[in-house]
Design a protein around this motif. Structure first.
Motif, mmCIF file in Angstrom:
data_model
loop_
_atom_site.group_PDB
_atom_site.id
_atom_site.type_symbol
_atom_site.label_atom_id
_atom_site.label_comp_id
_atom_site.label_asym_id
_atom_site.label_seq_id
_atom_site.Cartn_x
_atom_site.Cartn_y
_atom_site.Cartn_z
ATOM 1 N N TYR A 212 38.020 34.861 46.507
ATOM 2 C CA TYR A 212 38.731 34.056 45.502
ATOM 3 C C TYR A 212 40.038 33.414 45.976
ATOM 4 N N ASP A 213 40.505 33.762 47.179
ATOM 5 C CA ASP A 213 41.762 33.160 47.626
ATOM 6 C C ASP A 213 41.513 32.077 48.674
ATOM 7 N N ARG A 214 41.121 32.474 49.871
ATOM 8 C CA ARG A 214 40.896 31.518 50.947
ATOM 9 C C ARG A 214 39.657 31.951 51.719
ATOM 10 N N GLU A 219 39.356 27.056 53.090
ATOM 11 C CA GLU A 219 39.370 26.350 51.817
ATOM 12 C C GLU A 219 39.790 27.307 50.713
ATOM 13 N N ARG A 220 40.267 26.740 49.598
ATOM 14 C CA ARG A 220 40.661 27.543 48.445
ATOM 15 C C ARG A 220 39.821 27.092 47.247
ATOM 16 N N PRO A 221 38.586 27.589 47.148
ATOM 17 C CA PRO A 221 37.662 27.110 46.117
ATOM 18 C C PRO A 221 38.119 27.398 44.694
ATOM 19 N N GLY A 257 38.393 33.296 37.371
ATOM 20 C CA GLY A 257 38.587 34.461 38.228
ATOM 21 C C GLY A 257 37.318 35.301 38.278
ATOM 22 N N GLY A 258 37.487 36.576 38.597
ATOM 23 C CA GLY A 258 36.296 37.399 38.678
ATOM 24 C C GLY A 258 36.595 38.862 38.941
ATOM 25 N N TYR A 259 35.529 39.608 39.243
ATOM 26 C CA TYR A 259 35.616 41.035 39.558
ATOM 27 C C TYR A 259 35.109 41.236 40.989
ATOM 28 N N VAL A 280 30.833 40.653 44.264
ATOM 29 C CA VAL A 280 31.726 39.571 43.817
ATOM 30 C C VAL A 280 31.066 38.927 42.606
ATOM 31 N N PHE A 281 31.661 39.128 41.427
ATOM 32 C CA PHE A 281 31.124 38.596 40.168
ATOM 33 C C PHE A 281 32.161 37.686 39.521
ATOM 34 N N ASP A 282 31.790 36.455 39.207
ATOM 35 C CA ASP A 282 32.673 35.605 38.406
ATOM 36 C C ASP A 282 32.853 36.213 37.014
#
Length: 320
Positions: A212-214, A219-221, A257-259, A280-282
């Protein structure tokens, strides 16, 4: 020709099998034995020719024997065909063996002595029927349940990804395509830490940043992480082994964001290396149900032993 990844007889220890990653031997070893064949391996490496043909040994060509009443000319033709086959086999073998080019690794790669547990793409053996409800990670010796709403990875560059949610969407931050859910399984090789709790706690930050960061191509999606909080952590039984998990809720500059969850546990095969499974879950309505993390964890089993217990809350021993 390149030998596909798989378990092969260890050249330094003939009574054990060792994992060949396609280019070099790894440190993963196991006792020889028939194991369930991996689905993903056969998807990535389609069925090839039987092993002897693949490595340059000419196939046997039947030569019809002349009948008792045949002429001397028929016998001569038969002998000529047999001689041609023999010469072709010798020449083919010489060409293949002559392509070493001085590479020291060529002498230690898997040879024609393929163990019973090797993938059928290398041995030519029949592949067992694949269970559509399972994803097999043979290297780490586990199977994972493929729940409704999940799919095998397609067009994914990270080879450690074992399943994703179907389809993609436009990332809310930098240009690119994102997925609502991803599950990753990998062997822990970067350090000598043996505590599953310490490994999970150390891994969660890297897992969150990468998701979630880079990302790996800078890239920073999601525009980067703005905050995170600990949701849950503790011991967990995975495939009958005691492990540890840490779960974070991550908030991002763009998007919901996500978990993220990091879970470490010992493999039940080979040298029993530690395995890290990342979830990784949105967050939000589009993301997969958070309960799927526990459902997948509870359904993880050793390869070839689907009756083994060891889901969430069972067989918990002292913290490692």
């Amino acid at each position: 020709m390149t030998t596909p990844p798989g378990w092969y007889r260890d050249p330094s220890a003939p009574h054990t099998e060792r994992w060949w990653d396609g280019t070099a031997w790894t440190e993963h070893r196991r006792t020889p034995g028939t194991q369930q064949q991996p689905q993903q391996l056969h998807q990535q490496y389609p069925q090839q020719q039987p092993y002897p043909q693949q490595y340059g040994v000419a196939p046997t060509v039947p030569v019809p024997a002349p009948s008792a009443g045949g002429s001397g000319r028929a016998k001569a033709v038969a002998l000529t065909i047999a001689a041609a086959v023999l010469v072709a086999a010798i020449v083919t073998g010489a060409v293949v063996l002559g392509k070493d080019d001085g590479d020291p690794g060529a002498a230690t790669a898997p040879t024609a002595s393929v163990p019973a547990g090797a993938p059928s793409s290398a041995s030519g053996s029949a592949e067992p029927s694949a269970d559509p409800g399972l994803v097999v990670d043979e290297l780490n010796g586990i199977t994972l349940p493929l729940l409704d709403g999940w799919a095998r990875p397609k067009n994914v560059s990270d080879t450690d990804v074992v399943m994703t949610t179907p389809g993609t969407y436009d990332c809310p931050g930098d240009d690119g395509l994102c997925r609502h859910g991803t599950v990753i399984s990998r062997t822990v090789t970067a350090n000598d830490e043996r505590s599953t709790a310490a490994l999970a706690r150390d891994d969660i930050s890297d897992a969150a940043d990468l998701a979630y960061d880079r990302n790996r191509i800078d890239e920073r999606p999601f525009g980067g992480i703005t905050s995170h909080r600990l949701v849950e952590q503790g011991q967990v039984a995975v495939a009958g082994r005691t492990g540890y998990f840490v779960r974070w809720r991550v908030r991002t500059e763009a998007g919901p964001g996500g978990y993220v969850q990091s879970m470490a546990f010992p493999s039940s095969v080979g040298s029993e290396s530690l395995v890290m499974v990342r979830y990784v879950f949105d967050a939000g309505a589009e993301g997969p149900p958070l309960a799927d993390m526990d459902r997948i964890t509870k359904g993880i089993r050793p390869v070839g032993d689907q009756d083994t217990g060891g889901g969430v809350g069972s067989d918990i021993g002292p913290s490692q």
